[in-house]
Design an enzyme around this catalytic site. Structure first.
Site, PDB file in Angstrom:
ATOM      1  N   GLY A 239       0.760  -1.251   0.000  1.00 43.45           N
ATOM      2  CA  GLY A 239       0.000   0.000   0.000  1.00 43.45           C
ATOM      3  C   GLY A 239       0.783   1.288   0.000  1.00 43.45           C
ATOM      4  N   TYR A 316      -9.907   5.196 -11.735  1.00 42.16           N
ATOM      5  CA  TYR A 316      -9.584   5.777 -10.423  1.00 42.16           C
ATOM      6  C   TYR A 316      -9.322   7.277 -10.485  1.00 42.16           C
ATOM      7  CZ  TYR A 316      -8.204   0.849  -9.978  1.00 42.16           C
ATOM      8  OH  TYR A 316      -8.151  -0.520 -10.028  1.00 42.16           O
ATOM      9  N   CYS A 343     -14.232   4.579 -28.181  1.00 43.46           N
ATOM     10  CA  CYS A 343     -15.475   5.343 -28.334  1.00 43.46           C
ATOM     11  C   CYS A 343     -16.182   5.592 -27.012  1.00 43.46           C
ATOM     12  CB  CYS A 343     -16.381   4.621 -29.315  1.00 43.46           C
ATOM     13  SG  CYS A 343     -15.537   4.397 -30.878  1.00 43.46           S
TER      14      CYS A 343
HETATM   15  N1  LLP Z   1      -1.531  -6.938  -0.604  1.00 39.65           N
HETATM   16  C1  LLP Z   1      -2.845  -7.061  -0.854  1.00 39.65           C
HETATM   17  C2  LLP Z   1      -3.628  -8.034  -0.103  1.00 39.65           C
HETATM   18  C3  LLP Z   1      -3.451  -6.249  -1.831  1.00 39.65           C
HETATM   19  O1  LLP Z   1      -4.749  -6.365  -2.073  1.00 39.65           O
HETATM   20  C4  LLP Z   1      -2.654  -5.320  -2.544  1.00 39.65           C
HETATM   21  C5  LLP Z   1      -3.252  -4.466  -3.573  1.00 39.65           C
HETATM   22  C6  LLP Z   1      -1.286  -5.257  -2.256  1.00 39.65           C
HETATM   23  C7  LLP Z   1      -0.752  -6.068  -1.275  1.00 39.65           C
HETATM   24  C8  LLP Z   1      -0.346  -4.322  -2.972  1.00 39.65           C
HETATM   25  O2  LLP Z   1      -0.660  -2.991  -2.779  1.00 39.65           O
HETATM   26  P1  LLP Z   1       0.331  -1.853  -3.312  1.00 39.65           P
HETATM   27  O3  LLP Z   1       1.610  -1.939  -2.518  1.00 39.65           O
HETATM   28  O4  LLP Z   1       0.586  -2.095  -4.737  1.00 39.65           O
HETATM   29  O5  LLP Z   1      -0.396  -0.595  -3.068  1.00 39.65           O
HETATM   30  N2  LLP Z   1      -5.547  -1.321  -9.425  1.00 39.65           N
HETATM   31  C9  LLP Z   1      -5.392  -0.293  -8.412  1.00 39.65           C
HETATM   32  C10 LLP Z   1      -4.669  -0.810  -7.197  1.00 39.65           C
HETATM   33  C11 LLP Z   1      -5.314  -2.029  -6.573  1.00 39.65           C
HETATM   34  C12 LLP Z   1      -4.578  -2.565  -5.384  1.00 39.65           C
HETATM   35  C13 LLP Z   1      -5.142  -3.860  -4.965  1.00 39.65           C
HETATM   36  N3  LLP Z   1      -4.488  -4.506  -3.882  1.00 39.65           N
HETATM   37  C14 LLP Z   1      -4.708   0.914  -9.006  1.00 39.65           C
HETATM   38  O6  LLP Z   1      -4.401   0.912 -10.190  1.00 39.65           O
HETATM   39  O7  LLP Z   1      -4.499   1.909  -8.322  1.00 39.65           O
END
Ligand code: LLP
Length: 420
Positions: A239, A316, A343
């Site tokens: 995150g 988003y 489109c």
């Molecule tokens: N762990 C779990 C359980 C998760 O669901 C996620 C992301 C991560 C780790 C990794 O999170 P990160 O470090 O990448 O923030 N498609 C969206 C982001 C979706 C994230 C989903 N879960 C976007 O393009 O912003």
């Protein structure tokens, strides 16, 4: 810091000019930088030291096999959320002992695959899922290691669609029910509950929600330990935000210091699941201007990349910095709406973006397109799937070919009764 910079007026990925790749491969394409991926994983790991930490890179951010291979070679494991991602992680050589399986809806075949591969742990998100793990492990004559993902009821303060730790979100078990679930788990013969997990959202720009969530995790851990449960692993999820523009983000070092301060003394093994912070700024999407159109009230740069190639702005409201590949000597900038050919009005990458004078055939790069970009592409409007290129120093390679309409039409057929 990344390894995309202008040299002699042309944006380069490491030592390779992006216009050269465009000439050889065609546009649009994604391009990843090995040095940047290596730097990001290194900085993240350094930020956690001296914690007993394992980094399980979140494969969903960028699951290209070559990207996974680089990360595996740099000591990372994987956080996977589907059987497909598990297959990729294993194929890229990630050690099963560093793989965790997250997600609210793992099917029995996926659970079977995970247990057979003997991964580090399955993060369960509900009691029915815990029972499914027990059942499948029993059928295989094995004991499965599982952790319970808690929902801490903390708002990550990120975009609504990617905040996952609020009570009303589908993720995890309500944190107040941890003891109940551990008690139920202890009665299951084929599951060994080894720890707790949490993931409160993505693109966090502030450490405070983490601090609140980890404080809660600390309390629950202490309560379970006092109740006689052994908590070996604490999976803190991912995150951490990535800068898409000049907005400052907490650094991995600041994040690591906060973790050590809030929860570091519990004597557990810590797991981390970063995705975006590793891959985001390690990639760009390169596209060509097809037309410049003077609309009634706006100037449109119409690109050959579209929302099916990069959905984040439409989904988003994300804004990716868009820059010309050929550095403009002219300092003058005029606002332009940068759009794709699909489109839908939603196929807009940015409105009123100050851009230099651009002409058909000119190239642009979308920055910060290494995470949640190629992986989210679709064939909407029967477009091709964009190829992925990996650069390493002076060399580049196509690490995922363009998937053309004929490639996927080969899997489509006309119902027999329609063939006159
Ligand atoms: N762990 C779990 C359980 C998760 O669901 C996620 C992301 C991560 C780790 C990794 O999170 P990160 O470090 O990448 O923030 N498609 C969206 C982001 C979706 C994230 C989903 N879960 C976007 O393009 O912003």
């Amino acid at each position: 810091m990344d390894h995309f910079e202008y040299r002699d007026g042309v944006l380069h990925a490491e030592n390779v000019p992006l216009d050269r790749i465009a000439d050889e491969v065609g546009t649009p394409f994604y391009c990843y930088s090995t040095a940047t991926i290596e730097r990001h994983i290194g900085v993240f790991m350094d930020g956690l030291a001296p914690l007993d930490a394992t980094v399980c890179y979140s494969v969903k951010a960028n699951s290209n096999l070559s990207v996974l291979k680089i990360l595996a070679a740099n000591g990372a494991g994987a956080d996977v959320v589907s059987g497909g991602e598990l297959t990729r992680a294993l194929r890229a050589g990630m050690p099963p002992g560093k793989i965790v399986f997250s997600g609210v809806g793992k099917t029995e075949p996926e659970i079977r695959q995970a247990i057979r591969a003997d991964i580090l742990q399955i993060n369960v998100e509900s009691e029915p899922e815990l029972e499914a793990v027990n059942r499948v492990a029993g059928e295989l004559g094995k004991t499965a290691r599982a952790a319970v993902r808690l929902n801490p009821d903390i708002d990550a303060g990120s975009h609504d669609k990617i905040s996952t730790g609020r009570r009303e979100d589908k993720f995890g078990v309500e944190w107040t029910r941890a003891h109940e679930v551990f008690t139920a788990g202890a009665a299951l013969p084929h599951v060994e509950l080894v720890g707790l997990a949490m993931h409160i959202g993505s693109q966090l720009a502030d450490l405070q929600p983490y601090r609140d969530a980890f404080t809660r995790l600390r309390d629950v851990t202490a309560m379970l330990q006092a109740g006689g449960f052994e908590i070996r692993t604490l999976d803190l999820g991912g995150g951490l935000g990535t800068p898409y523009d000049d907005t400052p983000m907490p650094s991995p070092a600041e994040y690591g210091a906060m973790v050590r301060e809030v929860i570091g003394d519990l004597g557990c093994r810590f797991l981390f699941e970063p995705g975006r912070v590793i891959a985001g700024n390690a990639g760009v999407l390169v596209s060509r201007v097809v037309y410049v159109k003077e609309g009634a009230t706006r100037r449109f740069l119409i690109l050959d990349a579209a929302m099916n190639d990069l959905i984040r702005p439409a989904l988003y409201d994300a804004s990716h910095t868009i820059v010309p590949i050929a550095e403009s000597a002219d300092k003058e900038r005029e606002p332009a709406d940068i759009v794709g050919p699909v489109c839908e009005t939603g196929d807009t990458f940015g409105e009123r973006i100050p851009m230099p004078d651009m002409n058909p055939g000119d190239l642009v790069a979308f920055r910060t397109a290494g995470a949640y970009s190629a992986v989210m592409a679709s064939t909407y409007n029967s477009r091709a799937l964009v190829p992925e290129i990996l650069v390493n120093g002076d060399q580049f390679a196509v690490v995922r070919e363009r998937i053309e309409v004929d490639d996927y039409l080969a899997r489509e057929s006309i119902a027999p009764w329609l063939n006159g």
